[in-house]
Design a protein around this motif. Sequence first.
Motif, PDB file in Angstrom:
ATOM      1  N   ALA A  45       0.867  -1.403  -0.012  1.00 44.99           N
ATOM      2  CA  ALA A  45       0.203  -0.045   0.008  1.00 44.99           C
ATOM      3  C   ALA A  45       0.834   1.152   0.299  1.00 44.99           C
ATOM      4  CB  ALA A  45      -0.900  -0.021   1.310  1.00 44.99           C
ATOM      5  N   LEU A  46       1.978   1.268   0.643  1.00 38.90           N
ATOM      6  CA  LEU A  46       2.877   2.401   0.802  1.00 38.90           C
ATOM      7  C   LEU A  46       3.429   2.519  -0.707  1.00 38.90           C
ATOM      8  CD1 LEU A  46       4.888   1.994   4.204  1.00 38.90           C
ATOM      9  CD2 LEU A  46       3.435   3.889   3.509  1.00 38.90           C
ATOM     10  N   ALA A  47       3.718   1.383  -1.263  1.00 38.80           N
ATOM     11  CA  ALA A  47       4.350   1.628  -2.698  1.00 38.80           C
ATOM     12  C   ALA A  47       3.374   2.105  -3.546  1.00 38.80           C
ATOM     13  CB  ALA A  47       4.643  -0.076  -3.275  1.00 38.80           C
ATOM     14  N   MET A  48       1.948   1.900  -3.549  1.00 43.77           N
ATOM     15  CA  MET A  48       1.001   2.604  -4.254  1.00 43.77           C
ATOM     16  C   MET A  48       0.934   4.288  -4.114  1.00 43.77           C
ATOM     17  SD  MET A  48      -2.348  -0.081  -4.177  1.00 43.77           S
ATOM     18  CE  MET A  48      -3.065   0.672  -5.408  1.00 43.77           C
ATOM     19  N   GLU A  49       1.184   4.375  -2.848  1.00 43.07           N
ATOM     20  CA  GLU A  49       1.245   5.978  -2.358  1.00 43.07           C
ATOM     21  C   GLU A  49       2.796   6.668  -2.883  1.00 43.07           C
ATOM     22  OE1 GLU A  49       0.585   6.006   1.999  1.00 43.07           O
ATOM     23  OE2 GLU A  49      -1.090   4.791   1.575  1.00 43.07           O
ATOM     24  N   ASN A  50       3.565   5.966  -3.122  1.00 38.62           N
ATOM     25  CA  ASN A  50       5.046   6.437  -3.329  1.00 38.62           C
ATOM     26  C   ASN A  50       5.433   6.185  -4.788  1.00 38.62           C
ATOM     27  OD1 ASN A  50       5.903   7.840  -0.669  1.00 38.62           O
ATOM     28  ND2 ASN A  50       4.987   5.875  -0.121  1.00 38.62           N
ATOM     29  N   SER A  51       4.561   6.456  -5.798  1.00 38.80           N
ATOM     30  CA  SER A  51       5.205   6.610  -7.259  1.00 38.80           C
ATOM     31  C   SER A  51       5.390   4.909  -7.746  1.00 38.80           C
ATOM     32  CB  SER A  51       6.194   7.423  -7.518  1.00 38.80           C
ATOM     33  OG  SER A  51       5.593   8.713  -7.240  1.00 38.80           O
ATOM     34  N   MET A  52       4.929   4.090  -7.014  1.00 35.79           N
ATOM     35  CA  MET A  52       5.195   2.487  -7.328  1.00 35.79           C
ATOM     36  C   MET A  52       3.859   1.933  -7.524  1.00 35.79           C
ATOM     37  SD  MET A  52       8.440   1.777  -4.883  1.00 35.79           S
ATOM     38  CE  MET A  52       9.942   2.473  -4.734  1.00 35.79           C
ATOM     39  N   LYS A  53       2.847   2.517  -8.078  1.00 37.01           N
ATOM     40  CA  LYS A  53       1.377   1.809  -8.448  1.00 37.01           C
ATOM     41  C   LYS A  53       1.645   0.767  -9.175  1.00 37.01           C
ATOM     42  CE  LYS A  53      -1.089   6.251  -7.872  1.00 37.01           C
ATOM     43  NZ  LYS A  53      -0.383   7.538  -7.852  1.00 37.01           N
ATOM     44  N   VAL A  54       2.482   0.518 -10.181  1.00 37.45           N
ATOM     45  CA  VAL A  54       2.563  -0.653 -10.849  1.00 37.45           C
ATOM     46  C   VAL A  54       2.774  -1.992  -9.992  1.00 37.45           C
ATOM     47  CG1 VAL A  54       4.848  -0.507 -11.579  1.00 37.45           C
ATOM     48  CG2 VAL A  54       3.151  -1.705 -13.033  1.00 37.45           C
ATOM     49  N   LEU A  55       3.542  -1.838  -8.872  1.00 36.92           N
ATOM     50  CA  LEU A  55       3.666  -2.675  -8.136  1.00 36.92           C
ATOM     51  C   LEU A  55       2.597  -3.478  -7.173  1.00 36.92           C
ATOM     52  CD1 LEU A  55       7.309  -1.683  -6.832  1.00 36.92           C
ATOM     53  CD2 LEU A  55       6.753  -3.166  -8.663  1.00 36.92           C
ATOM     54  N   ALA A  56       1.582  -2.863  -7.308  1.00 40.21           N
ATOM     55  CA  ALA A  56       0.633  -3.194  -6.256  1.00 40.21           C
ATOM     56  C   ALA A  56      -0.718  -2.995  -6.770  1.00 40.21           C
ATOM     57  CB  ALA A  56       0.475  -2.292  -4.662  1.00 40.21           C
ATOM     58  N   GLN A  57      -1.922  -3.693  -6.205  1.00 37.10           N
ATOM     59  CA  GLN A  57      -3.123  -3.640  -6.828  1.00 37.10           C
ATOM     60  C   GLN A  57      -4.182  -3.958  -5.536  1.00 37.10           C
ATOM     61  OE1 GLN A  57      -2.838  -6.489  -9.866  1.00 37.10           O
ATOM     62  NE2 GLN A  57      -4.335  -7.695  -8.742  1.00 37.10           N
ATOM     63  N   ASN A  58      -5.329  -3.380  -5.674  1.00 35.88           N
ATOM     64  CA  ASN A  58      -6.644  -3.669  -4.684  1.00 35.88           C
ATOM     65  C   ASN A  58      -7.099  -4.989  -5.122  1.00 35.88           C
ATOM     66  OD1 ASN A  58      -6.623  -1.429  -2.606  1.00 35.88           O
ATOM     67  ND2 ASN A  58      -7.011  -0.115  -4.164  1.00 35.88           N
ATOM     68  N   TRP A  59      -7.350  -5.763  -4.263  1.00 35.89           N
ATOM     69  CA  TRP A  59      -7.932  -7.204  -4.636  1.00 35.89           C
ATOM     70  C   TRP A  59      -8.942  -7.474  -3.302  1.00 35.89           C
ATOM     71  CZ3 TRP A  59      -7.852 -12.360  -2.646  1.00 35.89           C
ATOM     72  CH2 TRP A  59      -8.637 -13.207  -3.422  1.00 35.89           C
ATOM     73  N   GLN A  60     -10.322  -7.337  -3.856  1.00 32.23           N
ATOM     74  CA  GLN A  60     -11.305  -7.633  -2.813  1.00 32.23           C
ATOM     75  C   GLN A  60     -10.986  -6.726  -1.382  1.00 32.23           C
ATOM     76  OE1 GLN A  60     -11.298 -11.911  -2.024  1.00 32.23           O
ATOM     77  NE2 GLN A  60     -12.567 -12.123  -4.289  1.00 32.23           N
ATOM     78  N   GLY A  61     -10.680  -5.603  -1.765  1.00 30.86           N
ATOM     79  CA  GLY A  61     -10.447  -4.606  -0.602  1.00 30.86           C
ATOM     80  C   GLY A  61      -9.099  -4.825   0.211  1.00 30.86           C
ATOM     81  N   THR A  62      -8.312  -5.481  -0.412  1.00 32.94           N
ATOM     82  CA  THR A  62      -7.110  -5.716   0.358  1.00 32.94           C
ATOM     83  C   THR A  62      -5.877  -5.412  -0.908  1.00 32.94           C
ATOM     84  OG1 THR A  62      -7.500  -7.564   1.658  1.00 32.94           O
ATOM     85  CG2 THR A  62      -5.231  -7.446   1.315  1.00 32.94           C
ATOM     86  N   VAL A  63      -4.834  -4.528  -0.281  1.00 34.79           N
ATOM     87  CA  VAL A  63      -3.649  -4.205  -1.167  1.00 34.79           C
ATOM     88  C   VAL A  63      -2.680  -5.524  -1.243  1.00 34.79           C
ATOM     89  CG1 VAL A  63      -1.691  -2.788  -1.842  1.00 34.79           C
ATOM     90  CG2 VAL A  63      -3.735  -1.860  -0.813  1.00 34.79           C
ATOM     91  N   VAL A  64      -2.553  -6.080  -2.483  1.00 40.06           N
ATOM     92  CA  VAL A  64      -1.631  -7.215  -2.588  1.00 40.06           C
ATOM     93  C   VAL A  64      -0.555  -6.649  -3.877  1.00 40.06           C
ATOM     94  CG1 VAL A  64      -3.422  -8.854  -2.127  1.00 40.06           C
ATOM     95  CG2 VAL A  64      -3.239  -8.012  -4.564  1.00 40.06           C
ATOM     96  N   PRO A  65       0.318  -7.597  -4.011  1.00 41.02           N
ATOM     97  CA  PRO A  65       1.294  -7.244  -4.968  1.00 41.02           C
ATOM     98  C   PRO A  65       0.502  -7.697  -6.407  1.00 41.02           C
ATOM     99  CG  PRO A  65       2.299  -8.608  -3.340  1.00 41.02           C
ATOM    100  CD  PRO A  65       0.857  -8.671  -3.024  1.00 41.02           C
ATOM    101  N   SER A  66       0.925  -6.592  -7.334  1.00 42.58           N
ATOM    102  CA  SER A  66       0.309  -6.682  -8.657  1.00 42.58           C
ATOM    103  C   SER A  66       0.567  -7.983  -9.509  1.00 42.58           C
ATOM    104  CB  SER A  66       0.506  -5.500  -9.417  1.00 42.58           C
ATOM    105  OG  SER A  66       1.929  -5.349  -9.841  1.00 42.58           O
ATOM    106  N   LYS A  67      -0.289  -8.103 -10.422  1.00 42.67           N
ATOM    107  CA  LYS A  67       0.220  -9.205 -11.437  1.00 42.67           C
ATOM    108  C   LYS A  67       1.433  -8.898 -12.089  1.00 42.67           C
ATOM    109  CE  LYS A  67      -1.432 -11.434 -15.704  1.00 42.67           C
ATOM    110  NZ  LYS A  67      -2.509 -11.930 -16.293  1.00 42.67           N
ATOM    111  N   ALA A  68       1.634  -7.642 -12.486  1.00 40.53           N
ATOM    112  CA  ALA A  68       2.904  -7.072 -13.024  1.00 40.53           C
ATOM    113  C   ALA A  68       4.125  -7.631 -12.202  1.00 40.53           C
ATOM    114  CB  ALA A  68       2.862  -5.411 -13.446  1.00 40.53           C
ATOM    115  N   TYR A  69       3.992  -7.165 -10.751  1.00 42.96           N
ATOM    116  CA  TYR A  69       5.033  -7.682  -9.899  1.00 42.96           C
ATOM    117  C   TYR A  69       5.399  -8.973  -9.813  1.00 42.96           C
ATOM    118  CZ  TYR A  69       7.712  -8.065  -5.571  1.00 42.96           C
ATOM    119  OH  TYR A  69       8.648  -8.329  -4.704  1.00 42.96           O
TER     120      TYR A  69
END
Length: 135
Positions: A45-69
Motif C-alpha cells: 500500500a505504501l508503494a501505491m502511495e509513493n510512485s510505485m503504483k504498478v507494483l500493487a493492486q487492490n483485490w477484494q479490499g486488500t492491497v496485494v502485489p500486482s500481477k505485473a510485480y
Amino acid sequence: MQIELTAKEFRNLLDMVYIGNWVLNSTRGDDRFQVYDDLESKLFALAMENSMKVLAQNWQGTVVPSKAYCEGGIHEAIAYYEDNVFYEILAEELSRRDMNYPEITPENYEEIIGRMDRYMSEFELSGVDHLILEE
C-alpha cells in the motif's frame, strides 16, 4: 517508528517481504500467518502511495502485489532458491543414507560433505535424470 529508505531500498524491501511471505505462507492453504500477509499488504500500500503504483493492486479490499510485480521475475528468484535447497537437501539425505543415516559429527563431517559434493556434481550435470528407484 520511522525508517528512511531510498526508492531503491524500499523496492528491495518489497522483494524481501514478498519472498519471506511466500516462504512462510505459500504452502499453508487456509492456515496462513495472517500477520505476514497484513505486513506485506501494508508495505505494498505504501508503494501505491509513493510512485510505485504498478507494483500493487487492490483485490477484494486488500492491497496485494500486482500481477505485473508477480510476473516481473520475483518467482524466478524464488525458484532458483528452491532448486538449490532441493538439491542440497537431496544430496545430504542421499549421502547420509549411503552411510546408514549417521548423526553428523566432527568425525564423519568430511565424508558426508565429500559425498554431498559428488551428488551435487551429478545434479549439476544431469539434474535428477539418473536417479532410479528400485522396486
